[in-house]
Enzyme design. Sequence first.
Site, PDB file in Angstrom:
ATOM      1  N   ARG A   9      22.023  37.467  74.720  1.00 56.10           N
ATOM      2  CA  ARG A   9      22.326  37.769  73.310  1.00 56.10           C
ATOM      3  C   ARG A   9      21.505  38.970  72.780  1.00 56.10           C
ATOM      4  NH1 ARG A   9      25.467  35.434  75.248  1.00 56.10           N
ATOM      5  NH2 ARG A   9      26.199  33.319  74.900  1.00 56.10           N
ATOM      6  N   GLU A  66      19.799  32.908  66.340  1.00 55.52           N
ATOM      7  CA  GLU A  66      20.710  33.867  66.987  1.00 55.52           C
ATOM      8  C   GLU A  66      21.400  34.693  65.888  1.00 55.52           C
ATOM      9  OE1 GLU A  66      23.224  32.303  70.125  1.00 55.52           O
ATOM     10  OE2 GLU A  66      24.855  33.602  69.514  1.00 55.52           O
ATOM     11  N   SER A  87      26.808  29.351  67.087  1.00 51.78           N
ATOM     12  CA  SER A  87      25.516  28.744  67.428  1.00 51.78           C
ATOM     13  C   SER A  87      24.435  29.381  66.557  1.00 51.78           C
ATOM     14  CB  SER A  87      25.168  29.007  68.887  1.00 51.78           C
ATOM     15  OG  SER A  87      26.109  28.387  69.709  1.00 51.78           O
TER      16      SER A  87
HETATM   17  C1  FAD Z   1      33.115  29.599  65.245  1.00 52.13           C
HETATM   18  C2  FAD Z   1      32.256  30.626  65.955  1.00 52.13           C
HETATM   19  C3  FAD Z   1      32.124  30.581  67.331  1.00 52.13           C
HETATM   20  C4  FAD Z   1      31.304  31.509  67.992  1.00 52.13           C
HETATM   21  N1  FAD Z   1      31.211  31.441  69.345  1.00 52.13           N
HETATM   22  C5  FAD Z   1      30.449  32.332  70.000  1.00 52.13           C
HETATM   23  C6  FAD Z   1      30.337  32.283  71.422  1.00 52.13           C
HETATM   24  O1  FAD Z   1      30.942  31.473  72.099  1.00 52.13           O
HETATM   25  N2  FAD Z   1      29.539  33.198  72.031  1.00 52.13           N
HETATM   26  C7  FAD Z   1      28.868  34.157  71.328  1.00 52.13           C
HETATM   27  O2  FAD Z   1      28.157  34.973  71.942  1.00 52.13           O
HETATM   28  N3  FAD Z   1      28.956  34.209  69.985  1.00 52.13           N
HETATM   29  C8  FAD Z   1      29.728  33.349  69.305  1.00 52.13           C
HETATM   30  N4  FAD Z   1      29.811  33.414  67.941  1.00 52.13           N
HETATM   31  C9  FAD Z   1      29.015  34.412  67.195  1.00 52.13           C
HETATM   32  C10 FAD Z   1      29.715  35.771  66.964  1.00 52.13           C
HETATM   33  O3  FAD Z   1      31.127  35.625  66.934  1.00 52.13           O
HETATM   34  C11 FAD Z   1      29.312  36.804  68.019  1.00 52.13           C
HETATM   35  O4  FAD Z   1      27.931  37.049  68.002  1.00 52.13           O
HETATM   36  C12 FAD Z   1      30.058  38.136  67.821  1.00 52.13           C
HETATM   37  O5  FAD Z   1      29.839  38.955  68.942  1.00 52.13           O
HETATM   38  C13 FAD Z   1      29.624  38.885  66.573  1.00 52.13           C
HETATM   39  O6  FAD Z   1      30.543  39.938  66.344  1.00 52.13           O
HETATM   40  P1  FAD Z   1      30.875  40.472  64.873  1.00 52.13           P
HETATM   41  O7  FAD Z   1      31.828  41.604  65.019  1.00 52.13           O
HETATM   42  O8  FAD Z   1      31.300  39.380  63.988  1.00 52.13           O
HETATM   43  O9  FAD Z   1      29.452  41.038  64.458  1.00 52.13           O
HETATM   44  P2  FAD Z   1      28.733  40.930  63.031  1.00 52.13           P
HETATM   45  O10 FAD Z   1      28.410  39.518  62.756  1.00 52.13           O
HETATM   46  O11 FAD Z   1      29.512  41.681  62.009  1.00 52.13           O
HETATM   47  O12 FAD Z   1      27.391  41.719  63.376  1.00 52.13           O
HETATM   48  C14 FAD Z   1      26.464  41.205  64.314  1.00 52.13           C
HETATM   49  C15 FAD Z   1      25.407  42.289  64.591  1.00 52.13           C
HETATM   50  O13 FAD Z   1      26.031  43.364  65.283  1.00 52.13           O
HETATM   51  C16 FAD Z   1      25.907  44.581  64.528  1.00 52.13           C
HETATM   52  N5  FAD Z   1      27.135  45.350  64.755  1.00 52.13           N
HETATM   53  C17 FAD Z   1      28.406  44.955  64.557  1.00 52.13           C
HETATM   54  N6  FAD Z   1      29.246  45.941  64.963  1.00 52.13           N
HETATM   55  C18 FAD Z   1      28.467  46.956  65.396  1.00 52.13           C
HETATM   56  C19 FAD Z   1      28.733  48.247  65.947  1.00 52.13           C
HETATM   57  N7  FAD Z   1      29.969  48.716  66.119  1.00 52.13           N
HETATM   58  N8  FAD Z   1      27.672  49.031  66.296  1.00 52.13           N
HETATM   59  C20 FAD Z   1      26.391  48.609  66.113  1.00 52.13           C
HETATM   60  N9  FAD Z   1      26.097  47.410  65.594  1.00 52.13           N
HETATM   61  C21 FAD Z   1      27.118  46.598  65.250  1.00 52.13           C
HETATM   62  C22 FAD Z   1      25.697  44.165  63.101  1.00 52.13           C
HETATM   63  O14 FAD Z   1      25.036  45.184  62.390  1.00 52.13           O
HETATM   64  C23 FAD Z   1      24.852  42.903  63.302  1.00 52.13           C
HETATM   65  O15 FAD Z   1      23.507  43.232  63.533  1.00 52.13           O
HETATM   66  C24 FAD Z   1      30.634  32.507  67.254  1.00 52.13           C
HETATM   67  C25 FAD Z   1      30.778  32.561  65.865  1.00 52.13           C
HETATM   68  C26 FAD Z   1      31.588  31.632  65.214  1.00 52.13           C
HETATM   69  C27 FAD Z   1      31.753  31.726  63.726  1.00 52.13           C
END
Ligand code: FAD
Length: 302
Positions: free
Chosen positions: A175, A295, A225
């Site tokens: 992560r 996380e 998580s």
């Molecule tokens: C129901 C549910 C289930 C989930 N299951 C999992 C799972 O199985 N495995 C897992 O790993 N995660 C899981 N997650 C967490 C999440 O979906 C992941 O961490 C996902 O990768 C985050 O992506 P996001 O686009 O929503 O990022 P955001 O939440 O919008 O941002 C996360 C971080 O990334 C940065 N960021 C976003 N885009 C960029 C970019 N283009 N360049 C630089 N920085 C950027 C943001 O600034 C922030 O620091 C889950 C979440 C939920 C709600």
Amino acid sequence: MMQFIDELTGIAGADCILQNESMKKHTTFRVGGPADYYVTVDTREKLRDVILLCRRERVSFYILGNGSNLLVSDKGIRGVVINTSTKLNRVTVEGTRITAEAGCNLAKVAREALNAELTGMEFAAGIPGTLGGAVVMNAGAYGSDISHIITEATVLTIDGEFIRLSKDALELGYRTSCIERNKYIVIEAVFELKKGKRAEIASYMEELAARRREKQPLEYPSAGSTFKRPEGYFAGKLIEDSGLSGFRVGGASVSTKHCGFVINDKEGTAGDILELCNKISEVVRDRFGVGLEMEIKKIGDF
Ligand SMILES: Cc1cc2nc3c(=O)[nH]c(=O)nc-3n(C[C@H](O)[C@H](O)[C@H](O)COP(=O)(O)OP(=O)(O)OC[C@H]3O[C@@H](n4cnc5c(N)ncnc54)[C@H](O)[C@@H]3O)c2cc1C
């Protein structure tokens, strides 16, 4: 400030800028106060120009994917939130290689892989984030993660340069990646998959989706998580064994379906969620001597 807004409008276009935009609408936790400016960019050049403007004018900026791993403060975010998820979302498939832009929904990339009969991306189909967020977090599930399939990424530096980084240079770990440390912005990533059979890929995706529905509280707002997996333990099990299943602060509680998830089941605030997380960490540390690290990323002043 007026000059800043004029220049921002000149870059992004007036209809792509919202002021005092509630972050509740843009986070899966459904909490968070207003962002001063919420800007949607449709090209990587506009993204670069917004960043260079913010840096020149010393206005802070924040990159938003799908907001699925975020806890935004009730006080909101000062400065500019740059939304990548609506427009920067092209995907191309060439042979066994998929190239996708940062704003692309992971489920969409996984679907394109399925359509091209490529295997390796099934684990990502149920992660509700963008590709950019997934690379930053090295998102993963069911024994795989982004590091298993990525070959390179194009990132934007804070000096406005587009550079290509090999998989090794991304320093992908559990992560984590080097993206946040270096303040890079993910623009695009390339994945190398393997030829597979459509029916098998589809059935594995369905199996993983069913496991999620069965084990995870998908019916409530959450950010997945809440804590990272401490070495040698599972956060959810430690929380459950601490007697915290269903434990509540205000509108937020520990899911009784999966104790690794904090859910916002009664219109809680970011303050409720953070207080609950702090209490969980405290109890688990007292009980088992294990420190839990969040996380989820906290944004804004708490
Ligand atoms: C129901 C549910 C289930 C989930 N299951 C999992 C799972 O199985 N495995 C897992 O790993 N995660 C899981 N997650 C967490 C999440 O979906 C992941 O961490 C996902 O990768 C985050 O992506 P996001 O686009 O929503 O990022 P955001 O939440 O919008 O941002 C996360 C971080 O990334 C940065 N960021 C976003 N885009 C960029 C970019 N283009 N360049 C630089 N920085 C950027 C943001 O600034 C922030 O620091 C889950 C979440 C939920 C709600």
